[in-house]
Design a protein around this motif. Structure first.
Motif, PDB file in Angstrom:
ATOM      1  N   TRP A   1      38.283  33.147  39.089  1.00 38.54           N
ATOM      2  CA  TRP A   1      37.531  33.921  40.080  1.00 38.54           C
ATOM      3  C   TRP A   1      38.300  35.192  40.452  1.00 38.54           C
ATOM      4  O   TRP A   1      37.726  36.276  40.538  1.00 38.54           O
TER       5      TRP A   1
ATOM      6  N   TYR B   1      28.587  39.489  47.078  1.00 39.63           N
ATOM      7  CA  TYR B   1      28.529  38.696  45.849  1.00 39.63           C
ATOM      8  C   TYR B   1      29.211  37.344  46.063  1.00 39.63           C
ATOM      9  O   TYR B   1      28.672  36.303  45.687  1.00 39.63           O
ATOM     10  N   ALA B   2      30.394  37.357  46.680  1.00 38.44           N
ATOM     11  CA  ALA B   2      31.140  36.120  46.922  1.00 38.44           C
ATOM     12  C   ALA B   2      30.354  35.180  47.841  1.00 38.44           C
ATOM     13  O   ALA B   2      30.322  33.965  47.614  1.00 38.44           O
TER      14      ALA B   2
ATOM     15  N   ARG C   1      27.600  33.633  45.914  1.00 39.70           N
ATOM     16  CA  ARG C   1      28.173  32.659  44.967  1.00 39.70           C
ATOM     17  C   ARG C   1      28.317  31.289  45.635  1.00 39.70           C
ATOM     18  O   ARG C   1      28.104  30.251  45.008  1.00 39.70           O
ATOM     19  N   ARG C   2      28.689  31.301  46.891  1.00 46.47           N
ATOM     20  CA  ARG C   2      28.863  30.036  47.631  1.00 46.47           C
ATOM     21  C   ARG C   2      27.545  29.280  47.782  1.00 46.47           C
ATOM     22  O   ARG C   2      27.547  28.073  47.976  1.00 46.47           O
TER      23      ARG C   2
ATOM     24  N   ALA D   1      21.357  33.447  42.748  1.00 45.01           N
ATOM     25  CA  ALA D   1      21.543  33.970  41.383  1.00 45.01           C
ATOM     26  C   ALA D   1      20.813  35.292  41.163  1.00 45.01           C
ATOM     27  O   ALA D   1      21.367  36.206  40.541  1.00 45.01           O
TER      28      ALA D   1
ATOM     29  N   ARG E   1      22.716  38.063  42.907  1.00 44.25           N
ATOM     30  CA  ARG E   1      23.996  38.297  42.227  1.00 44.25           C
ATOM     31  C   ARG E   1      23.764  39.083  40.934  1.00 44.25           C
ATOM     32  O   ARG E   1      24.498  40.018  40.625  1.00 44.25           O
TER      33      ARG E   1
END
Length: 131
Positions: A48, A68-69, A72-73, A79, A82
């Motif tokens: 990562w 983005y992070a 991601r979680r 998706a 992102r």
């Protein structure tokens, strides 16, 4: 495998301060801790960090990286967004590459011009010596 913060910094190419900063601003989840309470980074953590480094190298702003992070979680639910972030960044990178290529073309032209001038000067000096 687990890595100390110093080893994670060495392997990722980031400083220890940057790793702590990324954790503080929630770009990275807090790594697990070893028995002594020290950070223990995993191979997944390092992967990562490698991806984040690539995003940073492309010029992606920290704010966008944080979004983005966070997405991601949320797993697959984020998706589409992102993907959208990456598509936007890819476009920006392509524009930057085109800009740099244009700069490179100018540099190549100028270097070729100076090569010609230097050759002409060297030729004139040889003619002056033999005359």
């Amino acid at each position: 495998m687990s890595y100390s913060i110093a080893e994670a910094a060495r392997r990722s190419g980031l400083s220890i301060d940057t790793l702590r900063y990324y954790e503080r601003i929630k770009l990275v989840d807090p790594p697990s801790r070893d028995a002594a309470g020290r950070r223990a980074y995993s191979d997944d953590d390092l992967a990562w960090l490698g991806f984040l480094t690539k995003l940073r190298t492309t010029g992606m702003p920290i704010k966008m990286m944080r979004e983005y992070a966070q997405l991601r979680r949320h797993g697959d639910a984020g998706a589409a967004r992102r993907r959208g972030i990456l598509v936007e960044q890819r476009s920006s990178v392509r524009e930057r590459i085109a800009e740099l290529q244009s700069c490179l073309d100018v540099l190549d032209y100028k270097i070729d011009n100076y090569d010609r001038i230097c050759r002409d000067l060297a030729g004139a000096e040889v003619e002056g010596i033999s005359a």
